[in-house]
Every structure is written in C-alpha cells, then in structure tokens.
Design a protein around this motif. Structure first.
Motif, PDB file in Angstrom:
ATOM      1  N   ALA A  95       0.833  -1.209   0.000  1.00 11.94           N
ATOM      2  CA  ALA A  95       0.000   0.000   0.000  1.00 11.94           C
ATOM      3  C   ALA A  95       0.865   1.255   0.000  1.00 11.94           C
ATOM      4  O   ALA A  95       0.582   2.223  -0.719  1.00 11.94           O
ATOM      5  CB  ALA A  95      -0.927  -0.015   1.215  1.00 11.94           C
ATOM      6  N   VAL A  96       1.925   1.247   0.796  1.00 15.48           N
ATOM      7  CA  VAL A  96       2.825   2.405   0.848  1.00 15.48           C
ATOM      8  C   VAL A  96       3.499   2.603  -0.501  1.00 15.48           C
ATOM      9  O   VAL A  96       3.592   3.728  -1.010  1.00 15.48           O
ATOM     10  CB  VAL A  96       3.871   2.230   1.964  1.00 15.48           C
ATOM     11  N   GLU A 101       4.081   5.956  -5.413  1.00 17.44           N
ATOM     12  CA  GLU A 101       4.006   6.118  -6.868  1.00 17.44           C
ATOM     13  C   GLU A 101       2.871   7.067  -7.254  1.00 17.44           C
ATOM     14  O   GLU A 101       3.063   7.971  -8.076  1.00 17.44           O
ATOM     15  CB  GLU A 101       3.791   4.767  -7.533  1.00 17.44           C
ATOM     16  N   ALA A 102       1.703   6.884  -6.654  1.00 20.97           N
ATOM     17  CA  ALA A 102       0.551   7.724  -6.998  1.00 20.97           C
ATOM     18  C   ALA A 102       0.790   9.179  -6.620  1.00 20.97           C
ATOM     19  O   ALA A 102       0.371  10.100  -7.337  1.00 20.97           O
ATOM     20  CB  ALA A 102      -0.700   7.193  -6.299  1.00 20.97           C
ATOM     21  N   VAL A 110      14.379   5.145   2.058  1.00 20.71           N
ATOM     22  CA  VAL A 110      13.868   3.876   2.578  1.00 20.71           C
ATOM     23  C   VAL A 110      14.852   3.323   3.598  1.00 20.71           C
ATOM     24  O   VAL A 110      15.956   2.906   3.247  1.00 20.71           O
ATOM     25  CB  VAL A 110      13.623   2.856   1.447  1.00 20.71           C
ATOM     26  N   ASP A 111      14.458   3.359   4.855  1.00 16.35           N
ATOM     27  CA  ASP A 111      15.187   2.657   5.911  1.00 16.35           C
ATOM     28  C   ASP A 111      14.555   1.271   5.979  1.00 16.35           C
ATOM     29  O   ASP A 111      13.446   1.126   6.507  1.00 16.35           O
ATOM     30  CB  ASP A 111      15.028   3.405   7.238  1.00 16.35           C
ATOM     31  N   PRO A 112      15.203   0.236   5.441  1.00 13.11           N
ATOM     32  CA  PRO A 112      14.552  -1.067   5.286  1.00 13.11           C
ATOM     33  C   PRO A 112      14.527  -1.839   6.594  1.00 13.11           C
ATOM     34  O   PRO A 112      15.301  -2.792   6.788  1.00 13.11           O
ATOM     35  CB  PRO A 112      15.435  -1.758   4.244  1.00 13.11           C
ATOM     36  N   VAL A 113      13.663  -1.433   7.488  1.00 12.16           N
ATOM     37  CA  VAL A 113      13.635  -2.008   8.835  1.00 12.16           C
ATOM     38  C   VAL A 113      13.158  -3.463   8.738  1.00 12.16           C
ATOM     39  O   VAL A 113      11.963  -3.744   8.784  1.00 12.16           O
ATOM     40  CB  VAL A 113      12.721  -1.180   9.756  1.00 12.16           C
ATOM     41  N   LEU A 131       9.199  -5.572   0.100  1.00 11.56           N
ATOM     42  CA  LEU A 131       9.941  -4.333   0.310  1.00 11.56           C
ATOM     43  C   LEU A 131      10.994  -4.147  -0.779  1.00 11.56           C
ATOM     44  O   LEU A 131      11.132  -3.060  -1.358  1.00 11.56           O
ATOM     45  CB  LEU A 131      10.604  -4.349   1.687  1.00 11.56           C
ATOM     46  N   CYS A 132      11.714  -5.221  -1.073  1.00 10.59           N
ATOM     47  CA  CYS A 132      12.794  -5.147  -2.056  1.00 10.59           C
ATOM     48  C   CYS A 132      12.274  -4.957  -3.476  1.00 10.59           C
ATOM     49  O   CYS A 132      12.907  -4.270  -4.289  1.00 10.59           O
ATOM     50  CB  CYS A 132      13.653  -6.407  -1.983  1.00 10.59           C
ATOM     51  N   SER A 133      11.132  -5.545  -3.786  1.00  8.34           N
ATOM     52  CA  SER A 133      10.638  -5.502  -5.165  1.00  8.34           C
ATOM     53  C   SER A 133       9.716  -4.318  -5.453  1.00  8.34           C
ATOM     54  O   SER A 133       9.691  -3.796  -6.574  1.00  8.34           O
ATOM     55  CB  SER A 133       9.902  -6.801  -5.505  1.00  8.34           C
ATOM     56  N   ALA A 134       8.957  -3.857  -4.446  1.00  8.74           N
ATOM     57  CA  ALA A 134       7.950  -2.826  -4.688  1.00  8.74           C
ATOM     58  C   ALA A 134       8.361  -1.430  -4.220  1.00  8.74           C
ATOM     59  O   ALA A 134       8.002  -0.431  -4.848  1.00  8.74           O
ATOM     60  CB  ALA A 134       6.637  -3.215  -4.001  1.00  8.74           C
ATOM     61  N   LEU A 135       9.118  -1.348  -3.133  1.00 12.52           N
ATOM     62  CA  LEU A 135       9.405  -0.036  -2.550  1.00 12.52           C
ATOM     63  C   LEU A 135      10.823   0.449  -2.841  1.00 12.52           C
ATOM     64  O   LEU A 135      11.023   1.605  -3.238  1.00 12.52           O
ATOM     65  CB  LEU A 135       9.169  -0.063  -1.041  1.00 12.52           C
TER      66      LEU A 135
END
Length: 274
Positions: A95-96, A101-102, A110-113, A131-135
């Motif tokens: 969703a994020v 993107e929108a 991106v802090d990949p917690v 997280l890795c593929s979308a954000l």
C-alpha cells in the motif's frame, strides 16, 4: 495529486511505527525534522509498546488507515521528501509503495527495517521480498544496516570490501538511486563506517566514533535527517554526509534514561553545558 505541492516551509513525511518510549520511530523522526527546521508530517503504520529495555507488543494499523494518512498529507500539504521506517507486513508495504508512486514522492528515503542491528529479523520473508521488489526501486536512497544489506545483496559482510560489494550489488539488483550500507553493526575499526554508492561514485563515509550504550533510534534518526536535508533541496550525498554528522553529535549527547538503551539527544544544543 503531486506530492511536491509548494509549501511556505519544507515539509517531510515519515511513514513508520510509533515508539511509546520515544526513542525511535515516528517520535524520533518528527524531532529530527523539527531540529532541521522542516515541518514534519506522519503516517503511522503500527503501534508498539516499548521502552529502553525492548518491545513488548506490536499492533499493525489497518492498511486503509495508513493509506488515508498518506493521502491526507499529500493532497493538502504536499511533501518535499519522505522516509519509511517499520512497515511491518506485506500488505502495508504494498500500500505504501502504491501511494509513493501515486503521489509522485521522489525524494524517498527507505530505511529497510527488516533486521535489527543485532541480527534479529523483524519482518517475515514475504514482507522482505515485497519491500525489495515494490518499494526500494522507488527510493532515492536505501539505508540498510549490515544484516539488512546481507539479505538484500545475498552476500556475507565481514569487511570493508564486503560492504562495498554489497552496496554495488543492491544498487544493481534492486534499483534504488543510491545505497548507504551502514557499519553500526560491524566490528573493530569498521564500526560506524558507512559505504555510499550511487552507480558511479563509491564513497567511504566516516565520523568520530562515539562510545555510548545509548544508541536507540540511530537508524531512524539518520534516515529522517537525510529526508529533512533532501526537503531543503540539498544534493543526495551532501544530505547523507550532513545527516551522519548530525547523528554523531546527537550520540555525543545521548540520553541516559530508563534501565536499558537510551536514545540519542536530538536537540543537543539544549543539552550542551557551558
């Protein structure tokens, strides 16, 4: 609506969890934004019950609530930069990513917690993959610690050369514009040494090492400071260097509160003696 609607002062958005102890998450991000004279807005992804000794409970926010918070900020106030912290699960991450993107949020940190500095995994494998593929591909910069960088790159990290290889691999594989592999979890003279890579330049970023047990929230603080600097139109490497200097000084004035690991001193000018 475009997220960069003009405001009279720079605006930054944090999309992260709430820390009841005030040492990390949304609370830390907003303090960091304020220190940098940036108006802070927020979208809370989860509520944690925690203090200096640890986390005792985590409750995810409904996905719809996370989306509504982001939309409310973007559609009215606009943001010049944003950062993500704890996103907790696959559904919230997706969703994020869709809202980023929108809303055309370009200065995304991106802090990949996903893994703590001690190596404990914080989100499940599906969430990591999402997280890795979308954000991450939408990020201006991603800021993994040692263990997160190992997962994201697929490489073991035990040396400076390993950190450099991981930064280059993450950039190539996942598509973030820049990567900052943090050395807080490294040993010896590599502790606190960070590696920057933007596809062309490979930089080693160092500052004075501060010896303190009170380091809670350093990753949140660093990513929030980078976002605040980006909101003020600083270039990406300068934003990172100045953010690292800020964190180092805040560590010097860390707060010895509670019975465990206290937070850094975000408003250190108020704490300085003499």
């Amino acid at each position: 609506m475009n997220a960069v609607t003009q405001s009279k002062i720079p605006v930054a958005l944090t999309i992260a969890g709430s820390d009841s102890g005030g040492g990390a998450g949304i609370q830390t991000d907003l303090r960091t934004f304020a220190f940098h004279c940036v108006h802070g807005t927020s979208a809370i992804t989860c509520i944690t019950a925690q203090n200096t000794l640890g986390v005792t409970r985590v409750d995810a926010m409904p996905v719809e609530a996370v989306v509504a918070q982001i939309q409310a900020v973007v559609e009215d106030i606009g943001v010049q930069a944003a950062k993500t912290g704890m996103l907790l699960n696959k559904e919230i991450i997706l969703a994020v990513a869709q809202q980023v993107e929108a809303g055309k949020i370009n200065n995304l940190v991106v802090d990949p917690v996903m893994v703590s500095r001690t190596g404990a995994q914080l989100i499940d494998d599906d969430a990591v993959q999402t997280l890795c593929s979308a954000l991450v591909p939408q990020a201006a910069i991603v800021t993994p610690n040692r263990y997160e960088a190992q997962i994201m790159s697929g490489l073991a990290i035990n040396s400076l050369e390993d950190m450099q290889a991981a930064a280059e691999t993450i950039h190539r594989k996942l598509g973030a514009k820049a990567v900052l592999v943090k050395g807080g979890g490294m040993q010896g003279n590599l502790r606190g040494v960070d590696i920057w890579f933007d596809g062309q330049n490979l930089e080693t970023i160092t500052t004075q090492l501060v010896e303190t047990k009170n380091t809670h929230g350093t990753g949140c603080t660093l990513s929030a400071a980078i976002a605040a600097n980006l909101a003020q139109n600083k270039d990406l490497l300068t934003a990172v260097q100045q953010a690292k200097n800020y964190v180092t000084t805040a560590l010097t004035y860390s707060l010895d509160i509670g019975k465990g690991q206290g937070p850094v001193g975000h408003f250190f000018p108020l704490l300085q003696k003499g």
